[in-house]
Design an enzyme around this catalytic site. Structure first.
Site, PDB file in Angstrom:
ATOM      1  CE  LYS A  49      -0.558  -0.164   5.085  1.00  0.00           C
ATOM      2  NZ  LYS A  49      -1.383  -0.800   6.151  1.00  0.00           N
ATOM      3  NE  ARG A  56      -7.053  -0.537  11.450  1.00  0.00           N
ATOM      4  CZ  ARG A  56      -5.515  -0.541  10.760  1.00  0.00           C
ATOM      5  NH1 ARG A  56      -4.720   0.468  10.811  1.00  0.00           N
ATOM      6  NH2 ARG A  56      -5.245  -1.706  10.662  1.00  0.00           N
ATOM      7  CG  HIS A 104      -3.958  -5.413  12.470  1.00  0.00           C
ATOM      8  ND1 HIS A 104      -2.825  -5.809  11.634  1.00  0.00           N
ATOM      9  CD2 HIS A 104      -3.681  -3.989  12.372  1.00  0.00           C
ATOM     10  CE1 HIS A 104      -1.870  -4.730  11.497  1.00  0.00           C
ATOM     11  NE2 HIS A 104      -2.341  -3.815  12.089  1.00  0.00           N
ATOM     12  NE  ARG A 128      -2.649  -8.278   7.839  1.00  0.00           N
ATOM     13  CZ  ARG A 128      -3.262  -8.840   8.871  1.00  0.00           C
ATOM     14  NH1 ARG A 128      -3.874  -9.989   8.725  1.00  0.00           N
ATOM     15  NH2 ARG A 128      -3.386  -8.153   9.925  1.00  0.00           N
ATOM     16  CE1 TYR A 156      11.357  31.562   3.638  1.00  0.00           C
ATOM     17  CE2 TYR A 156      11.706  29.206   3.703  1.00  0.00           C
ATOM     18  CZ  TYR A 156      11.220  30.487   3.127  1.00  0.00           C
ATOM     19  OH  TYR A 156      11.105  30.448   1.919  1.00  0.00           O
ATOM     20  CB  CYS A 192      13.195  25.787   2.476  1.00  0.00           C
ATOM     21  SG  CYS A 192      14.737  27.040   3.172  1.00  0.00           S
ATOM     22  CG  MET A 193       7.849  23.259  -0.675  1.00  0.00           C
ATOM     23  SD  MET A 193       6.681  24.243  -1.600  1.00  0.00           S
ATOM     24  CE  MET A 193       5.473  24.533  -0.413  1.00  0.00           C
ATOM     25  CG  ASP A 194      10.994  23.914  -3.095  1.00  0.00           C
ATOM     26  OD1 ASP A 194       9.943  23.033  -3.170  1.00  0.00           O
ATOM     27  OD2 ASP A 194      10.655  25.115  -3.327  1.00  0.00           O
TER      28      ASP A 194
END
Ligand SMILES: *Cc1c(COP(=O)(O)O)cnc(C)c1O
Length: 711
Positions: free
Chosen positions: A374, A468, A496, A555, A600, A648-650
């Site tokens: 997944k 769950r 589970h 699993r 920042y 930072c973001m990038d």
């Protein structure tokens, strides 16, 4: 849900282009006029509606999402092609006297908008007008009302086209159409012709119906033969003013499209471009072939023998189009960025196979691995991971969502695929279509599954204490009732463990109780004559801490990828190898004086002169912003380089004062090994107060992937 099944559509675009050439050259004319009429004035008429339907089919998503930019860019693209085509045929317009006797600016404007400035070019403005009408109609009035509108418009068009004979029986109608024809030459245009086929394409994309092949072939054959009869009949009555629009063309197109969508094939931009060029340039080729024939005194063969004429025109058009496609594709290849350019994930498939072997050795021999892939295989790339696992002999996979399951099937993954989560009843048909196994999340859901008219295979989830998903273990009667459902095939039962990763006494007690309750239920089911099918309980920590359970499946998720959720020991010693590494590059290196602030929020202040480097990866790639607050570092030239300032973001910034050999473009390791140093994902997860599962599954979509096989 939108699937990328467009291969046969692309193939048919080319066939349709050759049909259009046939319409303009009448290949059978010198052999048999009726046969030629059937080919060019009836059968060939599927070509343009087909192009329109494909456009509608792909427009659907944009309309659905109110994505104006897609609609706008489609219109701009077609307009650009139209503009260039007008220029391409301008010389022909000129020589044929377009700008002489009958020329007026009014005529030019109406030609540009409706009839096209050259005979085949009407198609491009028709697409533009059609797209604008249809997108406006659907957004404003909805699909159903737009259908009504499109049918009315098509009806008006029909009477000005193949059914013109009817018009002439009524005076008022005749005057009405006379006035239409002072504005446009034909009703076959963007207003009357295009909307219905665009909407038909949109409707097919929306409903995503799946008829059987037999159903489709019967539909196509019956509507097709009636369509030909309709054409012949109208022709024999001399009703046709023009012969593009027929009533039965619509159902015929519907079945033809469904058929094409069902056929296999790989989507191909080359074919799409080829058909476009064929369509656009062939009138020029007709002119050139005729000119050549005249010069060479070969008119008898090259022009008057209609079939040879057609084949020569097709051959030359194809050649020129192929050259154009090659020219085009060469100029566009520059876009391929290599996977290790900025920031990338490196996957070691050898390590994956090693982990499979280790886990198999830990489990009892009758227990097989069900590979949990997944969330894009925990950020590792689900398709390639699943394929490699298939090669190691794994025959069962688990995913969280139906889309993940469909993606695996569409990429050739065989074996059982269990969906661990909830699937919307709307999508039950895909469970059948793609042979996916659905988890029964509670008893009410079992009833919904049973209401679906086709047999669905399920595993029943039992809630033994996680609370769950699943049917409470004490509701034995409900569980038994599922076995009686006529449309449900129970292929497995599972539970589970909620605390299998913890080794405190009370946690172990709790897990053991969960396991015991599960087996008690299974025993009583068996005693009462029910076949529970495959049984499974353990996830990764279940395998590591309770390896002796005798289930059919375990699993395995995180352990397959060679990491544990958190640093620490497990009940069974096991040697797993991390499969994933994360790398990026140095963008900039600079010297900073003492007392300067970095990043920042002026978070970091230098205490002395420093060399820092900016690395091409940030939180949008999945590195938690939070990490920089916890003495985090990366590896560079086999040395540790601390992350400083806020991530930072990038980008992120590191201290490289102690690494003399650092250069721009050097590789930085964020997760993985460099020389004798290693950063494990567990360490990063721990610094961020989370588990590796979260870090890995959130690695950003814009990272590139590199697959290696180090063993
Ligand atoms: C995700 C998941 C697993 C795999 O868990 P890991 O701890 O990664 O091995 C197993 N079973 C279920 C029901 C899950 O949702």
């Amino acid at each position: 849900m939108q699937f990328n099944k467009t291969g046969s559509l692309d193939m048919f675009r080319v066939i349709a282009a050759f049909l259009v050439i046939a319409i303009h050259t009448s290949p059978l004319y010198s052999i048999n006029e009726t046969a030629d009429f059937i080919l060019t004035r009836i059968v060939g008429r599927v070509a343009v509606p087909f192009f329109m339907m494909v456009t509608g089919y792909f427009l659907y998503q944009a309309i659905q999402n109110k994505d104006r930019s897609y609609i706008r860019s489609s219109v701009i693209k077609i307009s650009t092609i139209y503009g260039l085509s007008i220029l391409l045929f301008l010389p022909v317009n000129y020589y044929s006297g377009y700008f002489q006797d009958t020329f007026s600016w009014n005529k030019l404007v109406k030609d540009i908008l409706f009839d096209g400035t050259f005979y085949h070019l009407w198609y491009l403005p028709a697409m533009i007008v059609g797209i604008l009408i249809v997108t406006f109609g659907i957004q404003r009035f909805g699909l159903r009302a737009s259908w009504v509108g499109a049918i009315v418009l098509y009806g008006i068009g029909l009477l000005g086209d193949s059914y013109y004979g009817l018009v002439q029986t009524t005076n008022s109608l005749a005057t009405f159409y006379e006035s239409i024809f002072t504005i446009v030459d034909y009703t076959r245009n963007g207003l009357f012709f295009a909307p219905i086929f665009l909407i038909l394409g949109i409707t097919i994309a929306k409903t995503n119906l799946s008829y059987s092949m037999k159903h489709i072939l019967i539909g196509l054959f019956s509507s097709g033969s009636l369509f030909i009869m309709e054409g012949l009949l109208l022709h024999s009555h001399s009703w046709q003013r023009h012969d593009s629009m027929y009533i039965l063309l619509v159902p015929c197109m519907y079945y033809l499209f469904l058929l094409l969508r069902k056929l296999p094939g790989k989507s191909s931009k080359t074919l799409r471009n080829l058909s476009l060029f064929l369509y656009l340039i062939h009138p020029w080729i007709i002119i050139l072939v005729r000119g050549f024939a005249k010069v060479m005194n070969q008119e008898q063969l090259l022009i008057y023998h209609s079939l040879i004429h057609y084949l020569v025109v097709c051959g030359v058009s194809l050649l020129v189009s192929i050259i154009l496609v090659l020219l085009f594709s060469n100029t566009k290849k520059e876009n391929h960025v290599s996977p290790d350019s900025r920031a990338w994930i490196e996957i070691d498939l050898g390590a994956l196979r090693h982990n499979v072997k280790e886990l198999n050795q830990t489990l009892p021999s009758q227990c097989d691995l069900m590979a949990v892939v997944k969330a894009n295989a925990y950020g590792h790339g689900d398709v390639i991971i699943a394929r490699e696992l298939m090669r190691t002999g794994i025959k069962a996979f688990a995913v969280a969502t139906i889309s993940e399951g469909i993606r695996l099937r569409q990429n050739g993954i065989k074996g059982d695929i269990l969906i661990l989560g909830y699937t919307n009843p709307k999508d039950f048909s895909y469970l059948v279509k793609y042979k996916l196994i659905q988890t029964v999340v509670d008893y009410a859901y079992a009833k919904l599954l049973n209401d679906y008219p086709k047999m669905i295979t399920v595993h029943i989830k039992i809630d033994t204490g996680m609370h769950r998903l699943g049917i409470p273990v004490e509701n034995r009667i409900e569980i038994e009732k599922i076995f009686h459902c006529a449309n449900i095939k129970v292929a497995g039962v599972f539970t589970h463990l909620s605390t299998s990763d913890r080794l405190l006494d009370e946690d172990i007690q709790y897990s053991k109780q969960q396991i015991q309750q599960f087996y008690q239920l299974i025993d009583s089911l068996k005693e009462n004559g029910y076949q529970p099918g495959k049984l499974h309980i353990q996830s990764s920590y279940g395998i590591l801490n309770y390896p002796d359970l005798t289930c059919d499946y375990a699993r395995a998720g995180i352990a397959l990828y060679g990491v544990l959720s958190t640093p620490g020991r497990t009940g069974t010693p096991i040697h797993l190898k991390p499969v994933l590494s994360l790398m990026a590059r140095i963008a900039v290196i600079r010297e900073i004086d003492s007392g300067e602030v970095i990043g920042y929020g002026r978070q970091y202040q230098t205490k002395s002169k420093m060399t820092i480097a900016t690395v091409t990866i940030g939180y949008a790639d999945g590195i938690p912003r939070h990490l920089s607050e916890n003495d985090a570092y990366v590896l560079l030239h086999s040395k540790k380089a601390p992350i400083i300032g806020r991530i930072c973001m990038d980008q992120l910034i590191i201290d490289v004062s102690h690494i003399n050999e650092v250069k721009q473009n050097d590789i930085v390791t964020i997760i993985g090994t460099d020389g004798d140093k290693q950063i494990r994902c567990e360490e990063i997860a721990d610094k961020c107060g989370t588990i590796t599962n979260e870090i890995l599954s959130r690695l950003g979509e814009r990272l590139e992937y590199q697959y290696k096989d180090k063993l």
